[in-house]
Design a protein around this motif. Structure first.
Motif, PDB file in Angstrom:
ATOM      1  N   TYR A  25       0.789  -1.789  -0.132  1.00  0.00           N
ATOM      2  CA  TYR A  25      -0.001  -0.008  -0.326  1.00  0.00           C
ATOM      3  C   TYR A  25       0.737   1.277   0.151  1.00  0.00           C
ATOM      4  O   TYR A  25      -0.269   2.297   0.129  1.00  0.00           O
ATOM      5  CB  TYR A  25      -0.978  -0.191   0.880  1.00  0.00           C
ATOM      6  CG  TYR A  25      -1.959  -1.009   1.487  1.00  0.00           C
ATOM      7  CD1 TYR A  25      -2.304  -1.833   0.295  1.00  0.00           C
ATOM      8  CD2 TYR A  25      -2.412  -1.050   2.549  1.00  0.00           C
ATOM      9  CE1 TYR A  25      -3.015  -2.440   0.200  1.00  0.00           C
ATOM     10  CE2 TYR A  25      -3.638  -2.402   2.816  1.00  0.00           C
ATOM     11  CZ  TYR A  25      -4.260  -2.562   1.986  1.00  0.00           C
ATOM     12  OH  TYR A  25      -4.980  -3.856   1.574  1.00  0.00           O
ATOM     13  N   CYS A  85      -1.753   2.036  12.569  1.00  0.00           N
ATOM     14  CA  CYS A  85      -3.186   1.125  12.042  1.00  0.00           C
ATOM     15  C   CYS A  85      -3.780   1.537  13.388  1.00  0.00           C
ATOM     16  O   CYS A  85      -4.106   1.007  14.236  1.00  0.00           O
ATOM     17  CB  CYS A  85      -2.260   0.111  12.032  1.00  0.00           C
ATOM     18  SG  CYS A  85      -3.999  -1.219  11.368  1.00  0.00           S
ATOM     19  N   PRO A  86      -5.157   2.382  12.480  1.00  0.00           N
ATOM     20  CA  PRO A  86      -6.213   3.006  14.012  1.00  0.00           C
ATOM     21  C   PRO A  86      -6.716   1.477  14.003  1.00  0.00           C
ATOM     22  O   PRO A  86      -7.913   0.935  15.299  1.00  0.00           O
ATOM     23  CB  PRO A  86      -6.905   3.858  12.514  1.00  0.00           C
ATOM     24  CG  PRO A  86      -6.295   4.271  11.491  1.00  0.00           C
ATOM     25  CD  PRO A  86      -5.400   2.678  11.483  1.00  0.00           C
ATOM     26  N   MET A  87      -6.927   0.134  12.919  1.00  0.00           N
ATOM     27  CA  MET A  87      -7.807  -1.069  13.496  1.00  0.00           C
ATOM     28  C   MET A  87      -6.475  -1.313  15.001  1.00  0.00           C
ATOM     29  O   MET A  87      -7.163  -2.716  15.972  1.00  0.00           O
ATOM     30  CB  MET A  87      -7.610  -1.862  12.222  1.00  0.00           C
ATOM     31  CG  MET A  87      -7.842  -2.975  13.443  1.00  0.00           C
ATOM     32  SD  MET A  87      -8.799  -4.150  12.000  1.00  0.00           S
ATOM     33  CE  MET A  87      -7.136  -4.823  10.774  1.00  0.00           C
ATOM     34  N   ASN A 113      -1.941  -7.413  12.480  1.00  0.00           N
ATOM     35  CA  ASN A 113      -2.560  -5.694  12.413  1.00  0.00           C
ATOM     36  C   ASN A 113      -2.563  -5.613  14.518  1.00  0.00           C
ATOM     37  O   ASN A 113      -3.982  -5.512  14.518  1.00  0.00           O
ATOM     38  CB  ASN A 113      -3.663  -5.425  11.823  1.00  0.00           C
ATOM     39  CG  ASN A 113      -3.154  -4.962  10.215  1.00  0.00           C
ATOM     40  OD1 ASN A 113      -2.399  -6.576  10.246  1.00  0.00           O
ATOM     41  ND2 ASN A 113      -3.818  -4.406   9.542  1.00  0.00           N
ATOM     42  N   CYS A 171     -11.553  -2.204   9.540  1.00  0.00           N
ATOM     43  CA  CYS A 171     -10.525  -1.083   8.801  1.00  0.00           C
ATOM     44  C   CYS A 171     -11.289  -0.094   8.793  1.00  0.00           C
ATOM     45  O   CYS A 171     -12.088  -0.987   7.683  1.00  0.00           O
ATOM     46  CB  CYS A 171     -10.011  -1.604   7.900  1.00  0.00           C
ATOM     47  SG  CYS A 171      -8.961  -0.785   6.344  1.00  0.00           S
ATOM     48  N   HIS A 172     -11.351   1.020   8.717  1.00  0.00           N
ATOM     49  CA  HIS A 172     -12.146   1.720   8.413  1.00  0.00           C
ATOM     50  C   HIS A 172     -11.633   2.969   6.860  1.00  0.00           C
ATOM     51  O   HIS A 172     -12.158   2.991   5.759  1.00  0.00           O
ATOM     52  CB  HIS A 172     -11.713   3.607   8.923  1.00  0.00           C
ATOM     53  CG  HIS A 172     -10.081   4.438   8.816  1.00  0.00           C
ATOM     54  ND1 HIS A 172      -9.846   5.671   7.984  1.00  0.00           N
ATOM     55  CD2 HIS A 172      -8.612   3.736   9.291  1.00  0.00           C
ATOM     56  CE1 HIS A 172      -8.484   5.518   7.703  1.00  0.00           C
ATOM     57  NE2 HIS A 172      -7.821   5.221   8.386  1.00  0.00           N
ATOM     58  N   VAL A 173     -10.731   1.860   6.218  1.00  0.00           N
ATOM     59  CA  VAL A 173     -10.177   1.754   4.499  1.00  0.00           C
ATOM     60  C   VAL A 173     -11.210   0.803   4.439  1.00  0.00           C
ATOM     61  O   VAL A 173     -11.822   1.471   2.835  1.00  0.00           O
ATOM     62  CB  VAL A 173      -8.570   2.128   4.367  1.00  0.00           C
ATOM     63  CG1 VAL A 173      -8.149   2.184   3.042  1.00  0.00           C
ATOM     64  CG2 VAL A 173      -8.077   2.789   5.400  1.00  0.00           C
ATOM     65  N   HIS A 174     -10.622   0.053   4.907  1.00  0.00           N
ATOM     66  CA  HIS A 174     -11.405  -1.068   3.072  1.00  0.00           C
ATOM     67  C   HIS A 174     -13.377  -1.391   3.979  1.00  0.00           C
ATOM     68  O   HIS A 174     -14.163  -1.867   2.834  1.00  0.00           O
ATOM     69  CB  HIS A 174     -11.242  -2.960   4.139  1.00  0.00           C
ATOM     70  CG  HIS A 174      -9.992  -2.675   3.624  1.00  0.00           C
ATOM     71  ND1 HIS A 174      -8.438  -2.675   4.527  1.00  0.00           N
ATOM     72  CD2 HIS A 174      -9.840  -3.540   1.879  1.00  0.00           C
ATOM     73  CE1 HIS A 174      -7.848  -2.320   2.959  1.00  0.00           C
ATOM     74  NE2 HIS A 174      -8.430  -3.007   2.204  1.00  0.00           N
ATOM     75  N   GLU A 199     -10.727  -8.007   4.481  1.00  0.00           N
ATOM     76  CA  GLU A 199     -11.064  -7.083   5.620  1.00  0.00           C
ATOM     77  C   GLU A 199     -12.617  -6.351   5.262  1.00  0.00           C
ATOM     78  O   GLU A 199     -12.979  -5.395   5.995  1.00  0.00           O
ATOM     79  CB  GLU A 199      -9.762  -5.168   6.250  1.00  0.00           C
ATOM     80  CG  GLU A 199      -8.248  -6.602   6.174  1.00  0.00           C
ATOM     81  CD  GLU A 199      -7.902  -5.419   7.033  1.00  0.00           C
ATOM     82  OE1 GLU A 199      -7.416  -3.962   6.672  1.00  0.00           O
ATOM     83  OE2 GLU A 199      -6.304  -5.684   7.392  1.00  0.00           O
ATOM     84  N   CYS A 259      -5.114   4.640   2.479  1.00  0.00           N
ATOM     85  CA  CYS A 259      -5.404   4.431   4.220  1.00  0.00           C
ATOM     86  C   CYS A 259      -3.635   5.711   4.249  1.00  0.00           C
ATOM     87  O   CYS A 259      -2.714   5.715   3.706  1.00  0.00           O
ATOM     88  CB  CYS A 259      -4.122   3.038   4.301  1.00  0.00           C
ATOM     89  SG  CYS A 259      -3.520   2.946   5.593  1.00  0.00           S
ATOM     90  N   MET A 262      -0.107   4.596   5.126  1.00  0.00           N
ATOM     91  CA  MET A 262      -0.145   3.827   5.000  1.00  0.00           C
ATOM     92  C   MET A 262       1.318   5.165   3.509  1.00  0.00           C
ATOM     93  O   MET A 262       2.220   5.224   3.239  1.00  0.00           O
ATOM     94  CB  MET A 262      -0.893   2.617   3.580  1.00  0.00           C
ATOM     95  CG  MET A 262      -0.524   1.363   5.001  1.00  0.00           C
ATOM     96  SD  MET A 262       0.736   1.326   5.234  1.00  0.00           S
ATOM     97  CE  MET A 262       0.103   0.235   5.407  1.00  0.00           C
TER      98      MET A 262
HETATM   99 FE1  SF4 Z   1      -4.825  -0.023   9.050  1.00  0.00          FE
HETATM  100 FE2  SF4 Z   1      -4.169   1.130   7.491  1.00  0.00          FE
HETATM  101 FE3  SF4 Z   1      -3.662  -1.514   6.761  1.00  0.00          FE
HETATM  102 FE4  SF4 Z   1      -6.709  -0.435   7.243  1.00  0.00          FE
HETATM  103  S1  SF4 Z   1      -5.185  -0.674   5.422  1.00  0.00           S
HETATM  104  S2  SF4 Z   1      -5.977  -2.634   8.154  1.00  0.00           S
HETATM  105  S3  SF4 Z   1      -5.992   0.913   9.006  1.00  0.00           S
HETATM  106  S4  SF4 Z   1      -2.396  -0.132   7.749  1.00  0.00           S
END
Ligand code: SF4
Ligand code: 13P
Length: 300
Positions: A25, A85-87, A113, A171-174, A199, A259, A262
């Motif tokens: 990523y 990583c917020p998660m 994670n 995961c807020h991105v997924h 995710e 993300c 990332m």
């Molecule tokens: Fe964490 Fe970013 Fe991966 Fe989502 S995309 S799990 S926030 S590192």
């Protein structure tokens, strides 16, 4: 010869006997200066087996911590000090200890994670590419706690036909990738194969053709006889997919799947990391010793 950032990085890498690892990523230009680009499992394995003295980890904190635990004699640098990583931060070791007290007979599987302290409280660690194997290997009579990702946990429970107690992390991105995004992308590209990350939410996973880790996506793109793919994961993934498959087409399910953590690593801060030998990531030895049991299970 004109000095560029890239040539300075090359020279410093030799001086320091350093290796640059980058997650799939990362920004394209960061991936391009890395020695190894991969998913969480591939990078953990690379960190454990390299003979370099210094590992520059272009990724987020839990990845660098994992590398530091697998190679305690090496110096692990995270160029972007605040890349987290917020998660992974959605569960603490105290919260996991409470959960274990409520289910004293359960085995704990933690997604990679997660913090080093959470790994230290776990029996097994897994990544998105081996979660199914790890869970399938656990005694059928055992209850299983899975933390912190409810989506990877839910998917793994389905795949293994196991009942699992899930933590409510995500995961807020997924999860920003919606089923409607997939439907819309499918209307625009009706012949494309839809591959999404584990995710993603169950609604998204259900309408996808394949649910995969990032390395699984690269493998499918290479090996599957299709010319077009809709990609439901962080958009950094498209760089490598396109670079390695120039004759195929890849469309993001949504451009919003970025993300921010990332993207904190840049070519400049990789150079500064090597110049200043920062930011060093270490894990206290007592935590490492406990976490190693879970990490060994992941690497097997
Ligand atoms: Fe964490 Fe970013 Fe991966 Fe989502 S995309 S799990 S926030 S590192
Ligand atoms: P992969 O192990 O599939 O690369 O996933 C890591 C990650 O952080 C996904 O958000």
């Amino acid at each position: 010869m004109v000095e560029t950032i890239e040539s300075k990085i090359e020279a410093l890498k030799k001086d320091r006997n350093a290796v640059i690892l980058a997650h799939n990523y990362q920004l394209g230009e960061v991936q391009d200066i890395a020695d190894i680009v991969g998913d969480s499992l591939e990078l953990a394995r690379a960190a454990a087996s390299t003979d370099a003295d210094v590992i520059v980890f272009c990724g987020v904190l839990f990845m660098a911590e994992t590398a530091a635990m697998l190679s305690p004699e090496k110096t692990v640098l995270l160029p972007a000090a605040n890349a987290g990583c917020p998660m992974a931060d959605m569960i603490t070791a105290d919260q996991l200890r409470e959960m274990k007290q409520e289910h004293p007979n359960a085995d704990v599987v933690c997604y990679v994670n997660s913090s080093a302290e959470v790994k230290a409280e776990s029996d097994y660690c897994c990544t998105s590419s081996n979660a199914t194997e790890v869970v399938a290997g656990i005694d059928k009579k055992k209850e299983i706690i899975f933390v912190p990702d409810k989506n990877l946990g839910g998917y793994t429970a389905q795949q293994t036909n196991r009942k699992m107690i899930l933590w409510e992390g995500y995961c807020h991105v997924h999860t920003c990738i919606r089923d409607g995004d997939i439907v819309k992308a499918k209307q625009q590209h009706p012949n494309a194969t839809v591959m999404v990350h584990c995710e993603c939410s169950s609604l998204v996973r259900e309408i996808a053709d394949a649910v995969l880790s990032t390395s699984g996506m690269l493998k499918l793109a290479k090996e599957f006889d299709a010319d077009e793919f809709i990609v439901g994961t962080e958009v950094g993934m498209l760089h490598r997919l396109r670079k390695e498959n120039p004759d195929k087409k890849f469309y993001p399910a949504t451009e919003a799947a970025v993300c921010p953590n990332m993207k904190l690593t840049t070519v400049e801060n990789v150079l500064w990391a090597l110049e200043g030998m920062e930011h060093k990531i270490t894990v206290p030895n007592d935590v490492r010793v406990l976490a190693m049991k879970a990490l060994e299970a992941m690497r097997a």
